[in-house]
Scaffold this motif. Sequence first.
Motif, PDB file in Angstrom:
ATOM      1  N   UNK A  13       0.838  -1.206  -0.015  1.00 36.40           N
ATOM      2  CA  UNK A  13      -0.030   0.032   0.067  1.00 36.40           C
ATOM      3  C   UNK A  13       0.972   1.160   0.188  1.00 36.40           C
ATOM      4  N   UNK A  14       0.528   2.253  -0.926  1.00 36.79           N
ATOM      5  CA  UNK A  14       1.199   3.409  -1.064  1.00 36.79           C
ATOM      6  C   UNK A  14       2.174   3.255  -2.205  1.00 36.79           C
ATOM      7  N   UNK A  15       2.520   2.002  -2.652  1.00 35.87           N
ATOM      8  CA  UNK A  15       3.591   2.014  -3.799  1.00 35.87           C
ATOM      9  C   UNK A  15       2.703   2.398  -5.020  1.00 35.87           C
ATOM     10  N   UNK A  63      -9.272   9.047  -9.070  1.00 39.68           N
ATOM     11  CA  UNK A  63      -8.973  10.570  -9.300  1.00 39.68           C
ATOM     12  C   UNK A  63      -7.838  11.045  -8.392  1.00 39.68           C
ATOM     13  N   UNK A  64      -6.993  11.624  -8.925  1.00 39.33           N
ATOM     14  CA  UNK A  64      -5.644  11.989  -8.220  1.00 39.33           C
ATOM     15  C   UNK A  64      -4.635  11.081  -7.888  1.00 39.33           C
ATOM     16  N   UNK A  65      -4.855   9.717  -8.132  1.00 39.89           N
ATOM     17  CA  UNK A  65      -3.934   8.662  -7.985  1.00 39.89           C
ATOM     18  C   UNK A  65      -3.475   7.872  -9.365  1.00 39.89           C
ATOM     19  N   UNK A  66      -4.423   8.077  -9.965  1.00 46.41           N
ATOM     20  CA  UNK A  66      -3.933   7.198 -11.506  1.00 46.41           C
ATOM     21  C   UNK A  66      -3.992   8.224 -12.495  1.00 46.41           C
ATOM     22  N   UNK A  81      -0.147   4.286 -11.766  1.00 43.22           N
ATOM     23  CA  UNK A  81      -0.842   4.201 -10.543  1.00 43.22           C
ATOM     24  C   UNK A  81       0.018   4.503  -9.401  1.00 43.22           C
ATOM     25  N   UNK A  82      -0.300   5.453  -8.697  1.00 40.53           N
ATOM     26  CA  UNK A  82       0.445   5.666  -7.597  1.00 40.53           C
ATOM     27  C   UNK A  82      -0.671   5.665  -6.204  1.00 40.53           C
ATOM     28  N   UNK A  83       0.072   5.644  -4.952  1.00 40.47           N
ATOM     29  CA  UNK A  83      -0.714   5.671  -3.647  1.00 40.47           C
ATOM     30  C   UNK A  83      -1.642   4.597  -3.646  1.00 40.47           C
ATOM     31  N   UNK A  85      -3.923   1.409  -2.976  1.00 42.74           N
ATOM     32  CA  UNK A  85      -4.723   1.038  -1.900  1.00 42.74           C
ATOM     33  C   UNK A  85      -4.805  -0.504  -1.847  1.00 42.74           C
ATOM     34  N   UNK A  86      -5.187  -1.208  -0.651  1.00 41.62           N
ATOM     35  CA  UNK A  86      -5.806  -2.536  -0.972  1.00 41.62           C
ATOM     36  C   UNK A  86      -6.890  -2.832  -1.790  1.00 41.62           C
ATOM     37  N   UNK A  87      -7.800  -1.870  -1.902  1.00 42.21           N
ATOM     38  CA  UNK A  87      -9.125  -2.042  -2.645  1.00 42.21           C
ATOM     39  C   UNK A  87      -8.761  -1.730  -4.175  1.00 42.21           C
ATOM     40  N   UNK A  88      -7.501  -1.222  -4.373  1.00 37.99           N
ATOM     41  CA  UNK A  88      -7.406  -1.257  -5.842  1.00 37.99           C
ATOM     42  C   UNK A  88      -6.882  -2.668  -6.427  1.00 37.99           C
ATOM     43  N   UNK A  89      -6.736  -3.798  -5.618  1.00 39.36           N
ATOM     44  CA  UNK A  89      -6.584  -5.284  -5.914  1.00 39.36           C
ATOM     45  C   UNK A  89      -7.535  -5.613  -6.920  1.00 39.36           C
TER      46      UNK A  89
END
Length: 119
Positions: A13-15, A63-66, A81-83, A85-89
């Motif tokens: 997470x955060x990667x 928004x703001x991360x990808x 993809x930045x920042x 989160x586990x829910x991006x899995x």
Amino acid sequence: VQLQASGGGLVQAGGSLRLSCVASGTIFMINDMGWYRQAPGKQRELVATIFRDGGTNYAESVKGRFTISRDNVKNAGYLQMTDLKPEDTGVYYCNAKITERSAITRSWWGQGTLVTVSS
């Protein structure tokens, strides 16, 4: 025509990760390109779209991360993809509406690339 997606993997997470999608075959022009994802047990959802003119749309959750981008010379699309989160899995799929040299326009899907974000 084929779409080849790559770049998935395991990240904390955060990667960050960068997905790529390259189209090949009898291509005259690539119109819209998009990235979708499907989390386990959920329906496939649209993450981001980029139009031929460079305009973009994003799901609220990213928004703001990808950032979606494309290279019309290389017939390629990208999703930075930045920042994360586990829910991006999920499995990420690229999609492109491609006009072939025969003048037929169809929607094509890549094979999917797995993104796993650990907490």
